[in-house]
Design a protein around this motif. Structure first.
Motif, PDB file in Angstrom:
ATOM      1  N   LEU A 167       1.386   3.467  15.777  1.00 19.98           N
ATOM      2  CA  LEU A 167       0.498   2.798  14.837  1.00 19.98           C
ATOM      3  C   LEU A 167       1.264   1.780  13.996  1.00 19.98           C
ATOM      4  CD1 LEU A 167      -2.436   2.780  13.942  1.00 19.98           C
ATOM      5  CD2 LEU A 167      -1.877   4.557  12.302  1.00 19.98           C
ATOM      6  N   LEU A 168       2.437   2.160  13.508  1.00 21.06           N
ATOM      7  CA  LEU A 168       3.223   1.231  12.698  1.00 21.06           C
ATOM      8  C   LEU A 168       3.732   0.047  13.514  1.00 21.06           C
ATOM      9  CD1 LEU A 168       5.228   3.622  10.345  1.00 21.06           C
ATOM     10  CD2 LEU A 168       3.253   2.190   9.770  1.00 21.06           C
ATOM     11  N   ALA A 169       3.863   0.233  14.816  1.00 17.57           N
ATOM     12  CA  ALA A 169       4.328  -0.861  15.673  1.00 17.57           C
ATOM     13  C   ALA A 169       3.279  -1.970  15.801  1.00 17.57           C
ATOM     14  CB  ALA A 169       4.697  -0.333  17.056  1.00 17.57           C
TER      15      ALA A 169
ATOM     16  N   LYS B 204       8.200  -5.796   8.595  1.00 19.42           N
ATOM     17  CA  LYS B 204       8.452  -5.698   7.154  1.00 19.42           C
ATOM     18  C   LYS B 204       7.468  -4.719   6.504  1.00 19.42           C
ATOM     19  CE  LYS B 204       8.585  -8.698   3.093  1.00 19.42           C
ATOM     20  NZ  LYS B 204       8.408 -10.080   2.650  1.00 19.42           N
ATOM     21  N   GLN B 205       6.207  -4.805   6.889  1.00 15.95           N
ATOM     22  CA  GLN B 205       5.190  -3.903   6.354  1.00 15.95           C
ATOM     23  C   GLN B 205       5.402  -2.481   6.860  1.00 15.95           C
ATOM     24  OE1 GLN B 205       1.478  -5.699   7.471  1.00 15.95           O
ATOM     25  NE2 GLN B 205       1.790  -7.490   6.153  1.00 15.95           N
ATOM     26  N   ALA B 206       5.723  -2.362   8.146  1.00 14.17           N
ATOM     27  CA  ALA B 206       5.946  -1.044   8.739  1.00 14.17           C
ATOM     28  C   ALA B 206       7.125  -0.341   8.069  1.00 14.17           C
ATOM     29  CB  ALA B 206       6.183  -1.164  10.238  1.00 14.17           C
ATOM     30  N   GLN B 207       8.199  -1.068   7.828  1.00 10.31           N
ATOM     31  CA  GLN B 207       9.370  -0.466   7.192  1.00 10.31           C
ATOM     32  C   GLN B 207       9.057  -0.041   5.758  1.00 10.31           C
ATOM     33  OE1 GLN B 207      12.118   0.539   8.556  1.00 10.31           O
ATOM     34  NE2 GLN B 207      11.467  -0.266  10.527  1.00 10.31           N
ATOM     35  N   ALA B 208       8.313  -0.854   5.036  1.00  9.32           N
ATOM     36  CA  ALA B 208       7.944  -0.503   3.667  1.00  9.32           C
ATOM     37  C   ALA B 208       7.074   0.757   3.645  1.00  9.32           C
ATOM     38  CB  ALA B 208       7.225  -1.674   2.993  1.00  9.32           C
ATOM     39  N   ILE B 209       6.141   0.845   4.577  1.00  4.84           N
ATOM     40  CA  ILE B 209       5.291   2.040   4.663  1.00  4.84           C
ATOM     41  C   ILE B 209       6.117   3.249   5.064  1.00  4.84           C
ATOM     42  CG2 ILE B 209       3.408   3.126   5.969  1.00  4.84           C
ATOM     43  CD1 ILE B 209       2.093   0.312   6.027  1.00  4.84           C
TER      44      ILE B 209
ATOM     45  N   VAL C 200       6.216   7.676   4.406  1.00  4.99           N
ATOM     46  CA  VAL C 200       6.661   8.693   5.355  1.00  4.99           C
ATOM     47  C   VAL C 200       7.897   9.418   4.822  1.00  4.99           C
ATOM     48  CG1 VAL C 200       7.486   9.117   7.696  1.00  4.99           C
ATOM     49  CG2 VAL C 200       5.674   7.443   7.307  1.00  4.99           C
ATOM     50  N   GLU C 201       8.886   8.649   4.396  1.00  2.00           N
ATOM     51  CA  GLU C 201      10.131   9.260   3.919  1.00  2.00           C
ATOM     52  C   GLU C 201      10.091   9.640   2.454  1.00  2.00           C
ATOM     53  OE1 GLU C 201      13.804   7.438   5.145  1.00  2.00           O
ATOM     54  OE2 GLU C 201      12.836   6.594   6.925  1.00  2.00           O
ATOM     55  N   GLY C 202       9.107   9.145   1.711  1.00  2.83           N
ATOM     56  CA  GLY C 202       8.929   9.544   0.323  1.00  2.83           C
ATOM     57  C   GLY C 202       9.843   8.848  -0.667  1.00  2.83           C
ATOM     58  N   LEU C 203      10.419   7.715  -0.292  1.00  5.47           N
ATOM     59  CA  LEU C 203      11.258   6.972  -1.231  1.00  5.47           C
ATOM     60  C   LEU C 203      10.380   6.329  -2.307  1.00  5.47           C
ATOM     61  CD1 LEU C 203      13.713   5.049   1.152  1.00  5.47           C
ATOM     62  CD2 LEU C 203      14.114   7.201  -0.048  1.00  5.47           C
ATOM     63  N   SER C 204      10.962   6.137  -3.478  1.00  6.37           N
ATOM     64  CA  SER C 204      10.250   5.399  -4.521  1.00  6.37           C
ATOM     65  C   SER C 204      10.277   3.920  -4.160  1.00  6.37           C
ATOM     66  CB  SER C 204      10.924   5.623  -5.871  1.00  6.37           C
ATOM     67  OG  SER C 204      12.196   4.985  -5.889  1.00  6.37           O
ATOM     68  N   ILE C 205       9.480   3.150  -4.849  1.00  4.87           N
ATOM     69  CA  ILE C 205       9.466   1.701  -4.627  1.00  4.87           C
ATOM     70  C   ILE C 205      10.860   1.132  -4.891  1.00  4.87           C
ATOM     71  CG2 ILE C 205       8.520  -0.490  -5.459  1.00  4.87           C
ATOM     72  CD1 ILE C 205       6.494   1.121  -3.829  1.00  4.87           C
ATOM     73  N   VAL C 206      11.502   1.598  -5.960  1.00  5.90           N
ATOM     74  CA  VAL C 206      12.850   1.127  -6.309  1.00  5.90           C
ATOM     75  C   VAL C 206      13.836   1.452  -5.190  1.00  5.90           C
ATOM     76  CG1 VAL C 206      14.764   1.414  -7.939  1.00  5.90           C
ATOM     77  CG2 VAL C 206      12.409   1.306  -8.791  1.00  5.90           C
TER      78      VAL C 206
ATOM     79  N   SER D  84       4.064  -5.436   0.531  1.00  2.27           N
ATOM     80  CA  SER D  84       4.176  -5.104   1.960  1.00  2.27           C
ATOM     81  C   SER D  84       3.451  -3.804   2.275  1.00  2.27           C
ATOM     82  CB  SER D  84       5.649  -5.006   2.366  1.00  2.27           C
ATOM     83  OG  SER D  84       6.269  -6.266   2.276  1.00  2.27           O
ATOM     84  N   VAL D  85       3.607  -2.807   1.413  1.00  3.51           N
ATOM     85  CA  VAL D  85       2.908  -1.535   1.621  1.00  3.51           C
ATOM     86  C   VAL D  85       1.400  -1.765   1.549  1.00  3.51           C
ATOM     87  CG1 VAL D  85       2.439   0.746   0.632  1.00  3.51           C
ATOM     88  CG2 VAL D  85       4.800  -0.059   0.837  1.00  3.51           C
ATOM     89  N   HIS D  86       0.952  -2.466   0.541  1.00  5.96           N
ATOM     90  CA  HIS D  86      -0.486  -2.716   0.374  1.00  5.96           C
ATOM     91  C   HIS D  86      -1.068  -3.451   1.587  1.00  5.96           C
ATOM     92  CE1 HIS D  86      -4.300  -3.685  -1.472  1.00  5.96           C
ATOM     93  NE2 HIS D  86      -4.096  -4.951  -1.164  1.00  5.96           N
ATOM     94  N   ARG D  87      -0.408  -4.531   1.989  1.00  2.00           N
ATOM     95  CA  ARG D  87      -0.920  -5.305   3.126  1.00  2.00           C
ATOM     96  C   ARG D  87      -0.859  -4.498   4.417  1.00  2.00           C
ATOM     97  NH1 ARG D  87       1.759 -11.163   1.629  1.00  2.00           N
ATOM     98  NH2 ARG D  87       0.282 -11.631  -0.044  1.00  2.00           N
TER      99      ARG D  87
END
Length: 178
Positions: free
Chosen positions: A123-125, A130-135, A140-146, A162-165
């Motif tokens: 699905l991410l592919a 850039k958007q897939a990595q941000a998501i 998925v990995e639970g990192l903060s935005i920072v 990127s996450v929003h789009r």
């Protein structure tokens, strides 16, 4: 005895139609399913398992109006459970290894009820990298935005956009708009 997908869906629809007994039966039937779901993921944390079961039952009760009667019930219920578990990990700042991701994303034997388990990588592919990595970093990995911004050498606002789009594009794809 474990309730089948059909029984769970019948109880949910009955509850939505005002049958309080069916709604109570649904919540009771979900307790052992949810307890196993969380126990497999939270080793040696019985108190936390019970708390998560209760939180999930309350969320299912309060968000029952969002359930689409035309779709299988169990995947919807386990999606609520996954969100509660992710919230739990974030509260306790626990991060999951990507190695165990499939175990977390696949529901407890109900993947056949939804037609097929969702393949996150596939699905991410379908969206820009850039958007897939941000998501992947934040959802998925639970990192903060920072943390995601630091990992990718991006600004925090760029990660948020990127996450929003990306999520908007994925939602459109899942609705069949794309």
């Amino acid at each position: 005895m474990q309730a089948s997908e059909d029984e769970l869906q019948r109880m949910m629809v009955g509850g939505l139609d005002g049958d309080a007994a069916a709604h109570r039966a649904l919540l009771r039937a979900l307790v052992p399913l949810l307890r196993r779901f969380f126990a497999r993921r939270l080793r040696d944390a019985d108190g936390e398992v019970d708390d998560l079961v209760q939180e999930t039952l309350m969320a299912i009760h309060t968000r029952r109006g969002t359930y689409d009667r035309t779709r299988p019930f169990a995947p919807w219920a386990f999606a609520v459970a996954r969100h509660k578990m992710i919230d739990h990990f974030r509260r306790h700042r626990q991060h999951l290894s990507i190695d165990g991701l499939d175990d977390i994303l696949v529901t407890e034997g109900f993947e056949a009820a939804s037609g097929a388990a969702m393949d996150v990588d596939h699905l991410l592919a379908t969206i820009p990298d850039k958007q897939a990595q941000a998501i992947r970093d934040t959802r998925v990995e639970g990192l903060s935005i920072v943390e995601a911004a630091e990992r990718r050498g991006m600004s925090e606002s760029d990660v948020k956009v990127s996450v929003h789009r990306g999520l908007r594009a994925l939602a459109a794809r899942l609705r069949g708009d794309l």
